[in-house]
Design a protein around this motif. Structure first.
Motif, PDB file in Angstrom:
ATOM      1  N   GLN A   2       0.830  -1.189   0.000  1.00 54.53           N
ATOM      2  CA  GLN A   2       0.000   0.000   0.000  1.00 54.53           C
ATOM      3  C   GLN A   2       0.873   1.250   0.000  1.00 54.53           C
ATOM      4  OE1 GLN A   2      -2.562   0.407   3.384  1.00 54.53           O
ATOM      5  NE2 GLN A   2      -3.996   1.747   2.308  1.00 54.53           N
ATOM      6  N   ASN A   3       0.532   2.187  -0.840  1.00 51.73           N
ATOM      7  CA  ASN A   3       1.284   3.431  -0.945  1.00 51.73           C
ATOM      8  C   ASN A   3       0.445   4.530  -0.302  1.00 51.73           C
ATOM      9  OD1 ASN A   3       2.753   5.693  -1.732  1.00 51.73           O
ATOM     10  ND2 ASN A   3       3.258   4.856  -3.748  1.00 51.73           N
ATOM     11  N   ARG A   4       0.546   4.643   1.017  1.00 53.80           N
ATOM     12  CA  ARG A   4      -0.294   5.585   1.745  1.00 53.80           C
ATOM     13  C   ARG A   4       0.021   7.029   1.357  1.00 53.80           C
ATOM     14  NH1 ARG A   4      -3.231   3.981   5.885  1.00 53.80           N
ATOM     15  NH2 ARG A   4      -3.005   5.979   6.941  1.00 53.80           N
ATOM     16  N   PHE A   5       1.276   7.330   1.105  1.00 54.38           N
ATOM     17  CA  PHE A   5       1.677   8.688   0.702  1.00 54.38           C
ATOM     18  C   PHE A   5       0.932   9.071  -0.576  1.00 54.38           C
ATOM     19  CE2 PHE A   5       4.277  11.700  -1.633  1.00 54.38           C
ATOM     20  CZ  PHE A   5       4.722  12.586  -0.667  1.00 54.38           C
ATOM     21  N   ALA A   6       1.000   8.214  -1.584  1.00 56.64           N
ATOM     22  CA  ALA A   6       0.342   8.503  -2.862  1.00 56.64           C
ATOM     23  C   ALA A   6      -1.172   8.562  -2.712  1.00 56.64           C
ATOM     24  CB  ALA A   6       0.734   7.458  -3.903  1.00 56.64           C
ATOM     25  N   ASP A   7      -1.740   7.653  -1.935  1.00 59.16           N
ATOM     26  CA  ASP A   7      -3.192   7.628  -1.748  1.00 59.16           C
ATOM     27  C   ASP A   7      -3.683   8.939  -1.133  1.00 59.16           C
ATOM     28  OD1 ASP A   7      -3.272   5.093  -2.779  1.00 59.16           O
ATOM     29  OD2 ASP A   7      -3.357   4.085  -0.834  1.00 59.16           O
ATOM     30  N   LYS A   8      -3.011   9.384  -0.083  1.00 59.57           N
ATOM     31  CA  LYS A   8      -3.419  10.634   0.576  1.00 59.57           C
ATOM     32  C   LYS A   8      -3.239  11.831  -0.349  1.00 59.57           C
ATOM     33  CE  LYS A   8      -2.470   9.170   5.353  1.00 59.57           C
ATOM     34  NZ  LYS A   8      -1.661   9.461   6.565  1.00 59.57           N
ATOM     35  N   LEU A   9      -2.137  11.814  -1.077  1.00 59.43           N
ATOM     36  CA  LEU A   9      -1.850  12.927  -1.979  1.00 59.43           C
ATOM     37  C   LEU A   9      -2.880  13.005  -3.105  1.00 59.43           C
ATOM     38  CD1 LEU A   9       0.021  15.244  -2.617  1.00 59.43           C
ATOM     39  CD2 LEU A   9       1.568  13.649  -3.746  1.00 59.43           C
ATOM     40  N   LEU A  10      -3.244  11.865  -3.656  1.00 61.81           N
ATOM     41  CA  LEU A  10      -4.227  11.848  -4.734  1.00 61.81           C
ATOM     42  C   LEU A  10      -5.610  12.263  -4.245  1.00 61.81           C
ATOM     43  CD1 LEU A  10      -3.053   8.616  -6.567  1.00 61.81           C
ATOM     44  CD2 LEU A  10      -3.191  10.904  -7.591  1.00 61.81           C
ATOM     45  N   HIS A  11      -5.961  11.864  -3.024  1.00 57.49           N
ATOM     46  CA  HIS A  11      -7.248  12.277  -2.446  1.00 57.49           C
ATOM     47  C   HIS A  11      -7.272  13.796  -2.298  1.00 57.49           C
ATOM     48  CE1 HIS A  11     -10.941  12.005  -0.139  1.00 57.49           C
ATOM     49  NE2 HIS A  11     -10.389  12.754   0.796  1.00 57.49           N
ATOM     50  N   TRP A  12      -6.165  14.367  -1.843  1.00 58.82           N
ATOM     51  CA  TRP A  12      -6.069  15.831  -1.720  1.00 58.82           C
ATOM     52  C   TRP A  12      -6.148  16.493  -3.094  1.00 58.82           C
ATOM     53  CZ3 TRP A  12      -2.206  18.884  -3.873  1.00 58.82           C
ATOM     54  CH2 TRP A  12      -2.211  20.242  -3.510  1.00 58.82           C
ATOM     55  N   TYR A  13      -5.450  15.917  -4.059  1.00 55.50           N
ATOM     56  CA  TYR A  13      -5.410  16.496  -5.407  1.00 55.50           C
ATOM     57  C   TYR A  13      -6.793  16.540  -6.041  1.00 55.50           C
ATOM     58  CZ  TYR A  13      -4.483  16.821 -10.430  1.00 55.50           C
ATOM     59  OH  TYR A  13      -4.488  17.188 -11.755  1.00 55.50           O
ATOM     60  N   ASP A  14      -7.570  15.498  -5.816  1.00 55.32           N
ATOM     61  CA  ASP A  14      -8.910  15.460  -6.391  1.00 55.32           C
ATOM     62  C   ASP A  14      -9.753  16.639  -5.915  1.00 55.32           C
ATOM     63  OD1 ASP A  14      -8.356  13.165  -7.811  1.00 55.32           O
ATOM     64  OD2 ASP A  14      -9.189  11.810  -6.288  1.00 55.32           O
ATOM     65  N   GLN A  15      -9.517  17.103  -4.703  1.00 51.96           N
ATOM     66  CA  GLN A  15     -10.313  18.185  -4.131  1.00 51.96           C
ATOM     67  C   GLN A  15      -9.660  19.551  -4.285  1.00 51.96           C
ATOM     68  OE1 GLN A  15     -12.107  17.151  -0.151  1.00 51.96           O
ATOM     69  NE2 GLN A  15     -10.795  15.346  -0.373  1.00 51.96           N
ATOM     70  N   HIS A  16      -8.315  19.607  -4.206  1.00 49.64           N
ATOM     71  CA  HIS A  16      -7.635  20.905  -4.109  1.00 49.64           C
ATOM     72  C   HIS A  16      -6.570  21.161  -5.177  1.00 49.64           C
ATOM     73  CE1 HIS A  16      -9.561  21.229  -0.191  1.00 49.64           C
ATOM     74  NE2 HIS A  16      -9.034  20.073   0.165  1.00 49.64           N
ATOM     75  N   GLY A  17      -6.285  20.179  -6.006  1.00 43.90           N
ATOM     76  CA  GLY A  17      -5.219  20.344  -6.986  1.00 43.90           C
ATOM     77  C   GLY A  17      -5.620  21.243  -8.145  1.00 43.90           C
ATOM     78  N   ARG A  18      -4.633  21.517  -9.001  1.00 44.70           N
ATOM     79  CA  ARG A  18      -4.872  22.359 -10.176  1.00 44.70           C
ATOM     80  C   ARG A  18      -5.203  21.454 -11.364  1.00 44.70           C
ATOM     81  NH1 ARG A  18       0.532  26.045  -9.500  1.00 44.70           N
ATOM     82  NH2 ARG A  18       1.421  23.943  -9.549  1.00 44.70           N
ATOM     83  N   HIS A  19      -6.415  21.605 -11.878  1.00 41.35           N
ATOM     84  CA  HIS A  19      -6.896  20.725 -12.955  1.00 41.35           C
ATOM     85  C   HIS A  19      -7.128  21.478 -14.258  1.00 41.35           C
ATOM     86  CE1 HIS A  19      -7.770  17.485 -10.006  1.00 41.35           C
ATOM     87  NE2 HIS A  19      -8.083  18.488  -9.210  1.00 41.35           N
ATOM     88  N   ASN A  20      -6.910  22.784 -14.249  1.00 41.80           N
ATOM     89  CA  ASN A  20      -7.326  23.575 -15.406  1.00 41.80           C
ATOM     90  C   ASN A  20      -6.212  24.466 -15.938  1.00 41.80           C
ATOM     91  OD1 ASN A  20      -9.417  24.163 -17.228  1.00 41.80           O
ATOM     92  ND2 ASN A  20      -9.869  26.102 -16.182  1.00 41.80           N
TER      93      ASN A  20
END
Length: 354
Positions: A2-20
């Motif tokens: 399990q890659n907890r670092f990546a999982d948490k980071l991706l969850h954050w990115y889905d809500q707060h990352g730059r997508h546009n």
């Protein structure tokens, strides 16, 4: 595993990352590559208008490869670190000549192109082709140096190697396109160089620097070295038709390949400039008008620029060539010009602000 670092980071990115961001639209290897080169040592907010103008003029690698270097440098003017633009132009020609205009999807082949290093190649592989690849740009170095409390300056080989190992261990097999953007966003938005927003960090629970309240210690600073000081006269030579003399800089070195104003040795006094113009360039000039001097800082030295405007009398000696042109200001401003030169030609009284 399990890659907890990546999982948490991706969850954050889905809500707060730059997508546009502009390079997220019509995403392909060419657009990712140009954005990655522009973003080296330059903030996203600065890059966006340059990227959009660059894409409008050079929409694909064929357009870039076939363009004159002056045109490429003109669209880069103001971004700085002009070797990036020259390398971009060379690499575009390599992609056209060696790969028929199609970017290779393999990291090793991408790294063989001029100006593309390990992290940039990985970003193209991940962002454009969706294949697992490990990036380590400046933002990622800062995140991982803090998360793992890696001491020392990342410019040192031993420190850099440690960071690459950590970067590799955290890179997931799935959603690698999102992950690479997420970790860059985390460094740019939350884990900033000064005053990081640790309270908003999705991986702070595992961050060693945060646990020790030592985020300011990581990454280590580059050992300080005093920059030497240099001085030059910079001449605005204007003929009776209102044209200004520009000279092309050598292809390598400071402002390589850009057009700049003629310079004279600072050993000349202000009252010797007329004579020096005759001696050095074969031009007869009226008395000089001095403009407020200013200092421009390069990566390895400070340059004190003392501008002087000299009207030229009967311009018959200095003719146009590959390395020298007489141009009206509106023509000159279409060329690749260093930022201080552009300001001197448009608003000389503002040059002191540079």
């Amino acid at each position: 595993m399990q890659n907890r670092f990546a999982d948490k980071l991706l969850h954050w990115y889905d809500q707060h990352g730059r997508h546009n961001l502009p390079w997220h639209h019509n995403r392909n290897a060419y657009r990712v590559w140009v954005s990655e080169i522009m973003l080296q040592q330059t903030q996203v907010t600065t890059v966006i208008p340059y990227f959009e103008a660059f894409m409008a003029r050079f929409p694909d690698v064929h357009a870039l490869a076939s363009a004159p270097e002056d045109d490429v440098l003109g669209h880069w003017s103001g971004l700085g670190y002009y070797a990036r633009a020259r390398n971009l132009h060379k690499a575009a020609r390599q992609v056209v000549d060696a790969y028929g205009g199609e970017f290779p999807a393999e990291q090793q082949q991408l790294e063989s192109l001029t100006g593309i290093g390990r992290s940039t190649a990985a970003a193209i592989v991940a962002q454009a082709f969706g294949k697992r690849a490990t990036i380590l740009d400046g933002n990622v170095k800062r995140v991982l140096a803090r998360y793992h409390a890696v001491p020392g300056w990342p410019g040192q080989t031993a420190v850099l190697n440690q960071l690459w190992e950590h970067a590799e261990s955290h890179t997931p097999d799935a959603r690698v396109k999102d992950y690479t953007q997420a970790i860059m966003d985390l460094g740019a938005i939350v884990c900033t160089r000064s005053r990081p927003g640790c309270e908003h960090c999705p991986v702070r629970d595992g961050c060693q620097a945060y646990a020790r309240n030592e985020t300011s210690l990581y990454p280590g600073s580059k050992p300080k070295k005093e920059k030497p000081e240099k001085t030059t006269w910079m001449l605005i030579l204007e003929d009776e038709e209102g044209r200004v003399l520009l000279e092309r800089r050598p292809p390598s070195g400071i402002w390589g390949g850009l057009w700049s104003l003629p310079e004279l040795d600072p050993a000349y006094g202000a009252d010797e400039l007329q004579e020096a113009c005759t001696k050095e360039m074969g031009l007869n000039c009226h008395s000089p008008e001095l403009i407020s001097g200013f200092r421009h800082t390069f990566s390895h030295y400070h340059l004190h620029i003392q501008p002087a405007r000299l009207p030229v009398i009967n311009n018959t000696q200095a003719s146009d060539s590959d390395h020298q042109r007489w141009l009206h200001r509106d023509e000159a401003l279409t060329l690749g010009l260093p930022a201080p030169i552009r300001t001197l030609l448009t608003e000389p009284e503002q040059a002191t602000l540079l």
